[in-house]
Write an enzyme that holds these catalytic residues in place. Sequence first.
Site, PDB file in Angstrom:
ATOM      1  CE1 TYR A  38      -4.320  -1.411   0.361  1.00  0.00           C
ATOM      2  CE2 TYR A  38      -3.043  -3.138   1.439  1.00  0.00           C
ATOM      3  CZ  TYR A  38      -4.207  -2.708   0.830  1.00  0.00           C
ATOM      4  OH  TYR A  38      -5.263  -3.568   0.693  1.00  0.00           O
ATOM      5  CB  CYS A  70      -0.885   3.404  10.371  1.00  0.00           C
ATOM      6  SG  CYS A  70      -0.016   3.084   8.849  1.00  0.00           S
TER       7      CYS A  70
HETATM    8  C1  UDX Z   1      -3.173   7.065   8.623  1.00  0.00           C
HETATM    9  C2  UDX Z   1      -2.598   8.498   8.636  1.00  0.00           C
HETATM   10  O1  UDX Z   1      -3.660   9.417   8.359  1.00  0.00           O
HETATM   11  C3  UDX Z   1      -1.495   8.630   7.603  1.00  0.00           C
HETATM   12  O2  UDX Z   1      -0.921   9.928   7.671  1.00  0.00           O
HETATM   13  C4  UDX Z   1      -0.444   7.574   7.868  1.00  0.00           C
HETATM   14  O3  UDX Z   1       0.563   7.639   6.868  1.00  0.00           O
HETATM   15  C5  UDX Z   1      -1.067   6.185   7.886  1.00  0.00           C
HETATM   16  O4  UDX Z   1      -2.128   6.134   8.842  1.00  0.00           O
HETATM   17  P1  UDX Z   1      -4.893   5.731   7.091  1.00  0.00           P
HETATM   18  O5  UDX Z   1      -4.858   4.707   8.176  1.00  0.00           O
HETATM   19  O6  UDX Z   1      -4.704   5.296   5.684  1.00  0.00           O
HETATM   20  O7  UDX Z   1      -3.775   6.849   7.357  1.00  0.00           O
HETATM   21  O8  UDX Z   1      -6.307   6.496   7.130  1.00  0.00           O
HETATM   22  P2  UDX Z   1      -6.923   7.678   8.007  1.00  0.00           P
HETATM   23  O9  UDX Z   1      -7.656   8.563   7.085  1.00  0.00           O
HETATM   24  O10 UDX Z   1      -5.938   8.314   8.893  1.00  0.00           O
HETATM   25  O11 UDX Z   1      -8.033   6.925   8.887  1.00  0.00           O
HETATM   26  C6  UDX Z   1      -7.701   6.015   9.913  1.00  0.00           C
HETATM   27  C7  UDX Z   1      -8.953   5.562  10.613  1.00  0.00           C
HETATM   28  O12 UDX Z   1      -9.513   6.619  11.380  1.00  0.00           O
HETATM   29  C8  UDX Z   1     -10.069   5.107   9.678  1.00  0.00           C
HETATM   30  O13 UDX Z   1     -10.687   3.956  10.207  1.00  0.00           O
HETATM   31  C9  UDX Z   1     -11.019   6.281   9.654  1.00  0.00           C
HETATM   32  O14 UDX Z   1     -12.325   5.912   9.356  1.00  0.00           O
HETATM   33  C10 UDX Z   1     -10.892   6.777  11.081  1.00  0.00           C
HETATM   34  N1  UDX Z   1     -11.259   8.191  11.239  1.00  0.00           N
HETATM   35  C11 UDX Z   1     -10.561   9.167  10.601  1.00  0.00           C
HETATM   36  C12 UDX Z   1     -12.321   8.540  12.064  1.00  0.00           C
HETATM   37  O15 UDX Z   1     -12.959   7.676  12.668  1.00  0.00           O
HETATM   38  N2  UDX Z   1     -12.629   9.873  12.237  1.00  0.00           N
HETATM   39  C13 UDX Z   1     -11.935  10.866  11.597  1.00  0.00           C
HETATM   40  O16 UDX Z   1     -12.265  12.035  11.805  1.00  0.00           O
HETATM   41  C14 UDX Z   1     -10.865  10.492  10.753  1.00  0.00           C
HETATM   42  P1  ADP Z   2       2.478  -1.383   3.687  1.00  0.00           P
HETATM   43  O1  ADP Z   2       1.038  -1.100   4.022  1.00  0.00           O
HETATM   44  O2  ADP Z   2       3.436  -0.873   4.728  1.00  0.00           O
HETATM   45  O3  ADP Z   2       2.859  -0.964   2.311  1.00  0.00           O
HETATM   46  P2  ADP Z   2       2.161  -4.153   2.821  1.00  0.00           P
HETATM   47  O4  ADP Z   2       1.969  -5.349   3.685  1.00  0.00           O
HETATM   48  O5  ADP Z   2       1.049  -3.685   1.946  1.00  0.00           O
HETATM   49  O6  ADP Z   2       2.667  -2.981   3.788  1.00  0.00           O
HETATM   50  O7  ADP Z   2       3.414  -4.388   1.852  1.00  0.00           O
HETATM   51  C1  ADP Z   2       4.640  -4.899   2.228  1.00  0.00           C
HETATM   52  C2  ADP Z   2       5.199  -5.751   1.072  1.00  0.00           C
HETATM   53  O8  ADP Z   2       6.569  -6.082   1.366  1.00  0.00           O
HETATM   54  C3  ADP Z   2       4.480  -7.087   0.848  1.00  0.00           C
HETATM   55  O9  ADP Z   2       3.990  -7.126  -0.482  1.00  0.00           O
HETATM   56  C4  ADP Z   2       5.583  -8.149   1.079  1.00  0.00           C
HETATM   57  O10 ADP Z   2       5.479  -9.251   0.192  1.00  0.00           O
HETATM   58  C5  ADP Z   2       6.849  -7.356   0.800  1.00  0.00           C
HETATM   59  N1  ADP Z   2       8.052  -7.902   1.433  1.00  0.00           N
HETATM   60  C6  ADP Z   2       8.243  -8.285   2.714  1.00  0.00           C
HETATM   61  N2  ADP Z   2       9.522  -8.709   2.913  1.00  0.00           N
HETATM   62  C7  ADP Z   2      10.163  -8.594   1.720  1.00  0.00           C
HETATM   63  C8  ADP Z   2      11.512  -8.849   1.259  1.00  0.00           C
HETATM   64  N3  ADP Z   2      12.460  -9.304   2.089  1.00  0.00           N
HETATM   65  N4  ADP Z   2      11.805  -8.615  -0.043  1.00  0.00           N
HETATM   66  C9  ADP Z   2      10.853  -8.144  -0.878  1.00  0.00           C
HETATM   67  N5  ADP Z   2       9.591  -7.872  -0.514  1.00  0.00           N
HETATM   68  C10 ADP Z   2       9.230  -8.081   0.764  1.00  0.00           C
END
Ligand code: UDX
Ligand code: ADP
Length: 482
Positions: A12, A273
Amino acid sequence: MVKKICCIGAGYVGGPTMAVMALKCPEIEVSVVDISEPRINAWNSDKLPIYEPGLDDVVKQCRGKNLFFSTDVEKHVFESDIVFVSVNTPTKTQGLGAGKAADLTYWESAARMIADVSKSSKIVVEKSTVPVRTAEAIEKILTHNSKGIEFQILSNPEFLAEGTAVKDLYNPDRVLIGGRENAAGEKAVQALRDVYAHWVPVERIICTNLWSAELSKLAANAFLAQRISSVNAMSALCEATGADITQVAHAVGTDTRIGPKFLNASVGFGGSCFQKDILNLIYICECNGLPEAANYWKQVIKVNDYQKTRFANRVVSSMFNTVSGKKVAILGFAFKKDTGDTRETPAIDVCNRLVADKAKLSIYDPQVLEEQIRKDLSMARFDWDHPVSLQQIKAEGMLEQVSVVSDAYEATKDAHGICVLTEWDEFKSLDFKRIFESMRKPAFVFDGRNVVDAVKLREIGFIVYSIGKPLDSWLKNIPSAA
Ligand code: UDX
Ligand code: ADP
Ligand code: UDX
């Protein structure tokens, strides 16, 4: 001059980040590598492995020109000037620090591989969120295995949010680059800065030392999650007092010191996260002898757990204290709109609870595949507070109570209640009259995202529960129902 960049991990974070980097830096060759062949095949196909608005376009514009997806990890690492590492760092489920510490197995194996295959100096960039001072550990692995090659480690945490990844990457609030505070470190920071300067105004590129960059990422996510737990704790009080959380959040958010964003009450935050990074922060506080600081952050997760439980309890108590055998429609399963990602989605907890109370669930999400939903609901939940025992609440056959359907009307037909768990735009424009007619009566709506028009729905005849809003007057007249 940077000619070639490679990113280990096509997930991601790695996928979208590198796609935008390739688009904005046409003279640089960007390769995204991963050990997972199906993932790389998907990146090379018309159906990308992740759903992100706008991403298809970016990939189409650069793939095959200066953007490549490959499983030949070693070749691309060998050829690159800058190597981003964006592998997964899940929470450890066993051993020292289980339940809180980040599992750095993938990171370490990536670092050892970089050391093995490199024949020229490289800048190695931490892109995945890692515990503070990981760079130091990585540096040790690299330098002790380096055969005289120079490695510079930088921390460049990614702040994109899912669902808005492309937009966030085009126009970030800031780019953060941490490096060693010596001549070689500064040169490496400058090289990465020049890459971002292709499209990010230089005043938004913040350069710090390594440890500040690593900690800032954990801190930013902890602050954001803390806002949601604060507003969610308030939502419980609103329901008890007749205040309206939307009005309260608006009034609070207009204070420029607080700001209006990220104050939406919800069924709870999810995503890969927030919980993971806070647990990590808690672990670091504890390791440094700061239990009071650790406990402060623990509370953010506890309130989030409370909010999910509170929501599910409300569903059961409102429907006359039993959902046994009743069909309940679940609208939305992803952790937020515009993504198919279900990691830590509050929907898992809510569905598990309703299934345990013998409800029959009919789940619809526009982006999440049935296979994923079944996997999520059949997995043992990991209890962060009691990591020694994996919570195995599933009884044999429980998943038979769950069906996954392909539209909202099918999900709601003959249902006693609807739970809105993701704020997909399409849920706002559903034909609720039609839905009401096809449902059992009384027909309940539990809006975990405050997206439906409660007034309109009440006019149609629904009993509506919205997070942090005055309860339905009909409900108020039934003492046992609230
Ligand atoms: C988060 C951070 O925003 C981003 O900067 C970091 O790099 C990764 O983590 P993400 O988890 O992709 O990003 O989405 P985000 O929009 O932050 O939402 C996280 C959760 O909080 C979701 O479940 C969302 O629905 C919830 N949320 C967000 C609320 O419930 N209320 C809000 O006002 C905002
Ligand atoms: P993020 O949300 O942090 O991007 P993901 O789980 O979506 O995390 O992606 C992490 C990717 O890293 C996975 O596709 C996994 O297969 C890959 N990965 C993990 N270890 C290795 C490695 N040693 N070499 C190459 N790719 C790897
Ligand atoms: C506060 C609110 O700001 C104000 O809106 C409300 O009407 C009354 O309470 P006040 O107590 O006068 O105002 O001062 P404020 O500037 O908010 O500071 C409160 C305390 O927080 C002070 O001790 C200040 O030193 C401290 N503070 C403030 C910090 O430690 N760090 C900060 O970043 C800001």
